[in-house]
Write a protein that holds these residues in place. Structure first.
Motif, PDB file in Angstrom:
ATOM      1  N   THR A  85      -9.986  19.277   5.776  1.00 13.20           N
ATOM      2  CA  THR A  85      -8.982  18.483   5.636  1.00 13.20           C
ATOM      3  C   THR A  85      -8.989  17.868   4.142  1.00 13.20           C
ATOM      4  OG1 THR A  85      -8.665  17.819   7.749  1.00 13.20           O
ATOM      5  CG2 THR A  85      -7.690  16.342   6.144  1.00 13.20           C
ATOM      6  N   TYR A  86      -7.682  18.089   3.314  1.00 16.11           N
ATOM      7  CA  TYR A  86      -7.852  17.397   1.971  1.00 16.11           C
ATOM      8  C   TYR A  86      -6.579  16.416   1.856  1.00 16.11           C
ATOM      9  CZ  TYR A  86     -10.809  21.459   0.718  1.00 16.11           C
ATOM     10  OH  TYR A  86     -11.891  22.145   0.459  1.00 16.11           O
ATOM     11  N   SER A  87      -6.691  15.700   0.733  1.00 16.58           N
ATOM     12  CA  SER A  87      -5.484  14.663   0.813  1.00 16.58           C
ATOM     13  C   SER A  87      -5.421  14.422  -0.785  1.00 16.58           C
ATOM     14  CB  SER A  87      -5.841  13.434   1.610  1.00 16.58           C
ATOM     15  OG  SER A  87      -7.016  12.567   1.090  1.00 16.58           O
ATOM     16  N   ASP A  88      -4.006  14.048  -1.056  1.00 16.22           N
ATOM     17  CA  ASP A  88      -3.766  13.693  -2.409  1.00 16.22           C
ATOM     18  C   ASP A  88      -3.455  12.196  -2.274  1.00 16.22           C
ATOM     19  OD1 ASP A  88      -3.445  16.376  -4.071  1.00 16.22           O
ATOM     20  OD2 ASP A  88      -2.446  16.575  -2.086  1.00 16.22           O
ATOM     21  N   LYS A  89      -4.060  11.358  -3.044  1.00 17.59           N
ATOM     22  CA  LYS A  89      -3.765   9.898  -2.978  1.00 17.59           C
ATOM     23  C   LYS A  89      -2.320   9.321  -3.585  1.00 17.59           C
ATOM     24  CE  LYS A  89      -8.507   8.574  -3.050  1.00 17.59           C
ATOM     25  NZ  LYS A  89      -9.832   7.754  -3.842  1.00 17.59           N
ATOM     26  N   SER A  90      -1.706  10.013  -4.415  1.00 17.39           N
ATOM     27  CA  SER A  90      -0.444   9.709  -4.788  1.00 17.39           C
ATOM     28  C   SER A  90       0.361  10.680  -5.411  1.00 17.39           C
ATOM     29  CB  SER A  90      -0.741   8.808  -6.212  1.00 17.39           C
ATOM     30  OG  SER A  90       0.178   8.093  -6.887  1.00 17.39           O
ATOM     31  N   VAL A  91       1.290  11.028  -4.619  1.00 14.77           N
ATOM     32  CA  VAL A  91       2.146  12.224  -5.098  1.00 14.77           C
ATOM     33  C   VAL A  91       3.639  11.658  -5.219  1.00 14.77           C
ATOM     34  CG1 VAL A  91       3.168  14.392  -4.182  1.00 14.77           C
ATOM     35  CG2 VAL A  91       0.738  13.718  -3.911  1.00 14.77           C
ATOM     36  N   ASN A  92       4.248  11.830  -6.334  1.00 14.23           N
ATOM     37  CA  ASN A  92       5.710  11.414  -6.403  1.00 14.23           C
ATOM     38  C   ASN A  92       6.449  12.234  -5.447  1.00 14.23           C
ATOM     39  OD1 ASN A  92       8.573  11.362  -7.695  1.00 14.23           O
ATOM     40  ND2 ASN A  92       7.509  10.065  -9.013  1.00 14.23           N
ATOM     41  N   ASP A  93       7.490  11.547  -4.724  1.00 19.52           N
ATOM     42  CA  ASP A  93       8.491  11.999  -3.793  1.00 19.52           C
ATOM     43  C   ASP A  93       9.209  13.170  -4.348  1.00 19.52           C
ATOM     44  OD1 ASP A  93      10.192  10.164  -4.875  1.00 19.52           O
ATOM     45  OD2 ASP A  93      11.050   9.720  -2.938  1.00 19.52           O
ATOM     46  N   LYS A  94       9.494  13.142  -5.754  1.00 16.06           N
ATOM     47  CA  LYS A  94      10.297  14.043  -6.337  1.00 16.06           C
ATOM     48  C   LYS A  94       9.488  15.297  -6.689  1.00 16.06           C
ATOM     49  CE  LYS A  94      13.526  11.282  -6.488  1.00 16.06           C
ATOM     50  NZ  LYS A  94      14.877  11.303  -5.361  1.00 16.06           N
ATOM     51  N   SER A  95       8.228  15.621  -6.393  1.00 16.23           N
ATOM     52  CA  SER A  95       7.621  16.614  -6.550  1.00 16.23           C
ATOM     53  C   SER A  95       7.633  17.707  -5.408  1.00 16.23           C
ATOM     54  CB  SER A  95       6.029  16.390  -6.413  1.00 16.23           C
ATOM     55  OG  SER A  95       5.617  15.401  -7.284  1.00 16.23           O
ATOM     56  N   SER A  96       7.837  18.810  -5.819  1.00 15.82           N
ATOM     57  CA  SER A  96       8.075  19.958  -4.602  1.00 15.82           C
ATOM     58  C   SER A  96       6.930  20.169  -3.816  1.00 15.82           C
ATOM     59  CB  SER A  96       8.430  21.380  -5.353  1.00 15.82           C
ATOM     60  OG  SER A  96       7.409  21.990  -5.902  1.00 15.82           O
ATOM     61  N   GLN A  98       5.728  22.774  -2.472  1.00 16.50           N
ATOM     62  CA  GLN A  98       4.936  24.063  -2.942  1.00 16.50           C
ATOM     63  C   GLN A  98       4.056  23.460  -4.125  1.00 16.50           C
ATOM     64  OE1 GLN A  98       4.941  26.967  -1.401  1.00 16.50           O
ATOM     65  NE2 GLN A  98       2.993  27.165  -2.710  1.00 16.50           N
ATOM     66  N   SER A  99       4.540  22.724  -4.995  1.00 15.62           N
ATOM     67  CA  SER A  99       3.944  22.452  -6.423  1.00 15.62           C
ATOM     68  C   SER A  99       2.418  21.719  -5.959  1.00 15.62           C
ATOM     69  CB  SER A  99       4.660  21.720  -7.149  1.00 15.62           C
ATOM     70  OG  SER A  99       4.596  20.255  -6.674  1.00 15.62           O
ATOM     71  N   VAL A 100       2.657  20.931  -4.705  1.00 18.92           N
ATOM     72  CA  VAL A 100       1.388  20.164  -4.392  1.00 18.92           C
ATOM     73  C   VAL A 100       0.430  21.048  -3.556  1.00 18.92           C
ATOM     74  CG1 VAL A 100       0.634  18.181  -3.210  1.00 18.92           C
ATOM     75  CG2 VAL A 100       2.723  18.014  -4.134  1.00 18.92           C
ATOM     76  N   LEU A 101       1.099  21.914  -2.834  1.00 14.85           N
ATOM     77  CA  LEU A 101       0.239  22.790  -2.103  1.00 14.85           C
ATOM     78  C   LEU A 101      -0.590  23.683  -2.855  1.00 14.85           C
ATOM     79  CD1 LEU A 101      -0.717  24.078   0.649  1.00 14.85           C
ATOM     80  CD2 LEU A 101       1.326  25.524   0.761  1.00 14.85           C
ATOM     81  N   ASP A 102       0.115  24.018  -4.396  1.00  5.82           N
ATOM     82  CA  ASP A 102      -0.555  24.895  -5.050  1.00  5.82           C
ATOM     83  C   ASP A 102      -1.911  24.515  -5.584  1.00  5.82           C
ATOM     84  OD1 ASP A 102       1.176  26.911  -4.973  1.00  5.82           O
ATOM     85  OD2 ASP A 102       2.397  26.172  -6.651  1.00  5.82           O
ATOM     86  N   THR A 103      -2.234  23.187  -5.509  1.00  2.07           N
ATOM     87  CA  THR A 103      -3.405  22.602  -5.850  1.00  2.07           C
ATOM     88  C   THR A 103      -4.521  23.280  -5.137  1.00  2.07           C
ATOM     89  OG1 THR A 103      -2.547  20.333  -6.413  1.00  2.07           O
ATOM     90  CG2 THR A 103      -4.712  20.554  -6.123  1.00  2.07           C
ATOM     91  N   ASP A 107      -4.040  30.186  -8.042  1.00  3.28           N
ATOM     92  CA  ASP A 107      -4.851  30.794  -8.966  1.00  3.28           C
ATOM     93  C   ASP A 107      -5.714  29.740  -9.652  1.00  3.28           C
ATOM     94  OD1 ASP A 107      -4.128  33.400  -8.498  1.00  3.28           O
ATOM     95  OD2 ASP A 107      -2.848  33.571 -10.141  1.00  3.28           O
ATOM     96  N   ASP A 108      -5.285  28.738  -9.692  1.00  7.68           N
ATOM     97  CA  ASP A 108      -5.800  27.525 -10.313  1.00  7.68           C
ATOM     98  C   ASP A 108      -6.669  26.560  -9.584  1.00  7.68           C
ATOM     99  OD1 ASP A 108      -4.525  28.106 -12.937  1.00  7.68           O
ATOM    100  OD2 ASP A 108      -2.568  26.853 -12.283  1.00  7.68           O
ATOM    101  N   ASP A 146      10.168  23.676   4.446  1.00  8.28           N
ATOM    102  CA  ASP A 146      10.672  24.626   3.380  1.00  8.28           C
ATOM    103  C   ASP A 146       9.925  24.005   2.333  1.00  8.28           C
ATOM    104  OD1 ASP A 146      11.757  25.675   1.396  1.00  8.28           O
ATOM    105  OD2 ASP A 146      13.847  25.060   2.127  1.00  8.28           O
ATOM    106  N   THR A 147       8.569  24.744   1.876  1.00  5.83           N
ATOM    107  CA  THR A 147       7.987  24.171   0.650  1.00  5.83           C
ATOM    108  C   THR A 147       8.587  24.082  -0.425  1.00  5.83           C
ATOM    109  OG1 THR A 147       7.004  26.323   0.270  1.00  5.83           O
ATOM    110  CG2 THR A 147       5.831  24.975   1.884  1.00  5.83           C
ATOM    111  N   SER A 148       9.905  24.575  -0.780  1.00  2.00           N
ATOM    112  CA  SER A 148      10.580  24.753  -1.854  1.00  2.00           C
ATOM    113  C   SER A 148      11.357  23.462  -2.073  1.00  2.00           C
ATOM    114  CB  SER A 148      11.602  25.823  -1.997  1.00  2.00           C
ATOM    115  OG  SER A 148      12.804  25.609  -1.114  1.00  2.00           O
TER     116      SER A 148
END
Length: 217
Positions: A85-96, A98-103, A107-108, A146-148
Protein backbone atom coordinates in the motif's frame (compact mmCIF):
# COMPACT_ATOMS: atom_id res chain seq x y z
CA UNK A 1 -2.57 -4.47 4.85
CA UNK A 2 -3.69 -5.93 8.20
CA UNK A 3 -4.68 -2.42 9.34
CA UNK A 4 -6.66 -1.92 6.15
CA UNK A 5 -8.48 -5.24 6.53
CA UNK A 6 -9.32 -4.34 10.13
CA UNK A 7 -10.77 -1.01 8.99
CA UNK A 8 -12.74 -2.70 6.23
CA UNK A 9 -14.31 -5.11 8.75
CA UNK A 10 -15.04 -2.29 11.17
CA UNK A 11 -16.63 -0.16 8.45
CA UNK A 12 -18.79 -3.06 7.22
CA UNK A 13 -19.94 -3.61 10.78
CA UNK A 14 -20.84 0.06 11.13
CA UNK A 15 -22.72 0.17 7.84
CA UNK A 16 -24.76 -2.88 8.77
CA UNK A 17 -26.29 -1.17 11.81
CA UNK A 18 -29.52 0.80 11.58
CA UNK A 19 -27.84 3.67 13.39
CA UNK A 20 -24.89 4.88 11.37
CA UNK A 21 -22.13 5.74 13.81
CA UNK A 22 -19.60 7.03 11.26
CA UNK A 23 -20.66 10.59 12.01
CA UNK A 24 -23.05 10.92 14.91
CA UNK A 25 -21.91 14.11 16.61
CA UNK A 26 -20.54 17.02 14.60
CA UNK A 27 -19.26 18.64 17.81
CA UNK A 28 -16.61 15.90 18.00
CA UNK A 29 -14.76 17.31 15.02
CA UNK A 30 -12.80 20.55 14.67
CA UNK A 31 -13.96 23.34 12.38
CA UNK A 32 -11.30 22.48 9.79
CA UNK A 33 -12.89 19.05 9.32
CA UNK A 34 -16.30 20.62 8.86
CA UNK A 35 -14.79 22.89 6.19
CA UNK A 36 -13.44 19.79 4.45
CA UNK A 37 -16.85 18.13 4.50
CA UNK A 38 -18.50 21.25 3.11
CA UNK A 39 -15.82 21.64 0.42
CA UNK A 40 -16.38 18.04 -0.65
CA UNK A 41 -20.18 18.45 -0.73
CA UNK A 42 -19.76 21.55 -2.87
CA UNK A 43 -18.03 19.28 -5.38
CA UNK A 44 -20.80 16.68 -5.24
CA UNK A 45 -18.99 14.31 -2.88
CA UNK A 46 -20.49 12.87 0.28
CA UNK A 47 -17.65 12.79 2.81
CA UNK A 48 -17.97 10.83 6.05
CA UNK A 49 -15.63 10.56 9.01
CA UNK A 50 -14.82 7.74 11.39
CA UNK A 51 -14.76 8.17 15.15
CA UNK A 52 -11.84 9.96 16.75
CA UNK A 53 -9.02 7.55 17.54
CA UNK A 54 -9.51 5.38 14.46
CA UNK A 55 -6.32 5.01 12.43
CA UNK A 56 -7.95 6.16 9.20
CA UNK A 57 -9.28 9.27 10.98
CA UNK A 58 -5.97 10.19 12.60
CA UNK A 59 -3.95 9.76 9.37
CA UNK A 60 -6.26 11.78 7.12
CA UNK A 61 -4.22 14.71 5.77
CA UNK A 62 -6.89 16.00 3.37
CA UNK A 63 -7.49 19.75 3.55
CA UNK A 64 -9.85 22.39 2.18
CA UNK A 65 -8.76 26.01 1.76
CA UNK A 66 -11.85 28.23 1.74
CA UNK A 67 -10.07 31.32 0.47
CA UNK A 68 -8.67 29.66 -2.64
CA UNK A 69 -11.48 27.07 -2.88
CA UNK A 70 -8.78 24.40 -3.10
CA UNK A 71 -9.26 20.84 -1.92
CA UNK A 72 -6.31 18.50 -1.48
CA UNK A 73 -6.87 14.82 -0.77
CA UNK A 74 -4.88 12.17 0.94
CA UNK A 75 -5.02 9.34 -1.63
CA UNK A 76 -4.39 5.71 -0.77
CA UNK A 77 -3.31 3.12 -3.35
CA UNK A 78 -3.78 -0.58 -2.70
CA UNK A 79 -1.80 -3.01 -4.86
CA UNK A 80 -3.26 -6.37 -3.76
CA UNK A 81 -1.26 -8.46 -6.25
CA UNK A 82 1.92 -7.24 -4.59
CA UNK A 83 0.39 -6.88 -1.11
CA UNK A 84 1.67 -3.33 -0.71
CA UNK A 85 0.00 0.00 0.00
CA UNK A 86 1.21 3.48 -0.87
CA UNK A 87 -0.32 6.85 -0.15
CA UNK A 88 -0.02 10.48 -1.20
CA UNK A 89 -0.54 13.00 1.59
CA UNK A 90 -1.69 15.97 -0.48
CA UNK A 91 -3.10 15.69 -4.02
CA UNK A 92 -4.93 18.61 -5.61
CA UNK A 93 -8.39 17.47 -6.65
CA UNK A 94 -7.81 19.00 -10.10
CA UNK A 95 -5.05 16.46 -10.75
CA UNK A 96 -5.80 13.62 -13.13
CA UNK A 97 -5.90 10.21 -11.47
CA UNK A 98 -3.49 8.86 -14.07
CA UNK A 99 -0.90 11.53 -13.28
CA UNK A 100 -0.92 10.48 -9.63
CA UNK A 101 -0.81 6.78 -10.47
CA UNK A 102 2.21 7.44 -12.70
CA UNK A 103 4.20 8.08 -9.53
CA UNK A 104 4.06 4.32 -9.00
CA UNK A 105 3.69 2.86 -12.49
CA UNK A 106 5.78 4.79 -15.01
CA UNK A 107 9.32 5.16 -16.31
CA UNK A 108 9.99 7.71 -13.57
CA UNK A 109 9.09 5.33 -10.75
CA UNK A 110 11.88 4.73 -8.27
CA UNK A 111 13.68 1.40 -8.36
CA UNK A 112 12.44 0.48 -4.90
CA UNK A 113 8.78 0.93 -5.83
CA UNK A 114 9.35 -0.66 -9.23
CA UNK A 115 10.70 -3.78 -7.58
CA UNK A 116 7.77 -4.00 -5.17
CA UNK A 117 5.30 -3.65 -8.05
CA UNK A 118 7.05 -5.86 -10.60
CA UNK A 119 3.88 -7.90 -11.22
CA UNK A 120 2.23 -4.71 -12.47
CA UNK A 121 5.19 -3.54 -14.53
CA UNK A 122 5.08 -6.85 -16.39
CA UNK A 123 1.48 -6.07 -17.44
CA UNK A 124 1.22 -2.28 -17.64
CA UNK A 125 -1.24 -2.36 -20.54
CA UNK A 126 -3.64 -4.44 -18.42
CA UNK A 127 -3.61 -2.28 -15.28
CA UNK A 128 -7.10 -1.38 -14.08
CA UNK A 129 -8.14 0.83 -11.17
CA UNK A 130 -11.19 0.34 -8.95
CA UNK A 131 -12.77 2.14 -6.03
CA UNK A 132 -15.28 0.64 -3.63
CA UNK A 133 -18.73 2.11 -3.13
CA UNK A 134 -18.48 2.69 0.61
CA UNK A 135 -22.17 2.46 1.48
CA UNK A 136 -23.41 -0.70 -0.21
CA UNK A 137 -23.85 -2.76 2.96
CA UNK A 138 -21.93 -5.92 3.75
CA UNK A 139 -21.28 -6.85 0.11
CA UNK A 140 -18.60 -4.68 -1.45
CA UNK A 141 -19.16 -3.34 -4.95
CA UNK A 142 -16.68 -1.39 -7.03
CA UNK A 143 -16.57 1.48 -9.49
CA UNK A 144 -14.30 1.12 -12.49
CA UNK A 145 -12.11 4.23 -12.38
CA UNK A 146 -11.60 6.33 -15.50
CA UNK A 147 -8.02 7.39 -14.78
CA UNK A 148 -8.14 10.12 -17.42
CA UNK A 149 -10.55 12.07 -15.18
CA UNK A 150 -9.49 14.43 -12.42
CA UNK A 151 -10.12 13.38 -8.84
CA UNK A 152 -12.83 16.04 -8.61
CA UNK A 153 -14.64 14.81 -11.73
CA UNK A 154 -14.48 11.13 -10.88
CA UNK A 155 -15.58 11.51 -7.27
CA UNK A 156 -18.82 13.33 -8.14
CA UNK A 157 -21.73 11.37 -6.70
CA UNK A 158 -19.45 9.12 -4.64
CA UNK A 159 -19.40 8.54 -0.89
CA UNK A 160 -15.93 8.74 0.63
CA UNK A 161 -14.92 7.65 4.13
CA UNK A 162 -12.11 10.01 5.19
CA UNK A 163 -10.22 9.95 1.87
CA UNK A 164 -10.23 8.15 -1.50
CA UNK A 165 -8.76 4.65 -1.67
CA UNK A 166 -8.03 3.10 -5.06
CA UNK A 167 -7.44 -0.58 -5.74
CA UNK A 168 -4.98 -1.25 -8.55
CA UNK A 169 -5.35 -4.63 -10.21
CA UNK A 170 -5.02 -6.26 -13.63
CA UNK A 171 -7.72 -6.87 -16.21
CA UNK A 172 -7.61 -10.66 -15.80
CA UNK A 173 -8.49 -10.31 -12.10
CA UNK A 174 -11.53 -8.04 -12.48
CA UNK A 175 -13.80 -11.06 -12.02
CA UNK A 176 -12.78 -11.05 -8.36
CA UNK A 177 -14.77 -7.85 -7.87
CA UNK A 178 -18.48 -7.14 -8.16
CA UNK A 179 -18.52 -4.11 -10.43
CA UNK A 180 -21.01 -1.25 -10.56
CA UNK A 181 -22.45 -0.58 -14.00
CA UNK A 182 -22.13 2.76 -15.76
CA UNK A 183 -25.91 3.21 -15.49
CA UNK A 184 -25.81 2.77 -11.71
CA UNK A 185 -22.92 5.20 -11.44
CA UNK A 186 -24.82 7.80 -13.47
CA UNK A 187 -27.86 7.32 -11.20
CA UNK A 188 -25.71 8.01 -8.12
CA UNK A 189 -24.33 11.14 -9.78
CA UNK A 190 -27.84 12.39 -10.54
CA UNK A 191 -28.96 11.68 -6.98
CA UNK A 192 -26.10 13.74 -5.57
CA UNK A 193 -26.83 16.54 -8.05
CA UNK A 194 -30.45 16.66 -6.85
CA UNK A 195 -29.33 16.77 -3.23
CA UNK A 196 -27.04 19.71 -3.93
CA UNK A 197 -29.82 21.57 -5.75
CA UNK A 198 -32.32 20.88 -2.97
CA UNK A 199 -29.86 22.10 -0.37
CA UNK A 200 -29.21 25.25 -2.39
CA UNK A 201 -32.92 26.06 -2.74
CA UNK A 202 -33.60 25.25 0.92
CA UNK A 203 -30.86 27.66 2.00
CA UNK A 204 -32.15 30.27 -0.42
CA UNK A 205 -35.71 29.95 0.91
CA UNK A 206 -34.45 30.13 4.50
CA UNK A 207 -32.50 33.30 3.76
CA UNK A 208 -35.57 34.87 2.13
CA UNK A 209 -37.71 34.04 5.16
CA UNK A 210 -35.08 35.55 7.44
CA UNK A 211 -35.01 38.73 5.35
CA UNK A 212 -38.82 38.93 5.41
CA UNK A 213 -38.78 38.49 9.18
CA UNK A 214 -36.20 41.24 9.61
CA UNK A 215 -38.19 43.65 7.43
CA UNK A 216 -41.27 43.12 9.62
CA UNK A 217 -39.44 44.01 12.84
Amino acid sequence: MSDYRFLEQAERSLYGKKYNKIVHCSQMYPVVVDFLRRGAFKRGIKLKFLSLGMHRRSTNSSMFNRRSDTLTWKVEWLFPLSEVTYSDKSVNDKSSIQSVLDTYLSDDTSDVIRQSLKKYFMNLSKVRVLMSNELTGSQKRYFVVDTSKTLSDFLIGKTIVEYPTFIVTLEQFLNRYKLISKEEEDALNNEMRERRLNRFFNLQNRNERNRDGDSMV
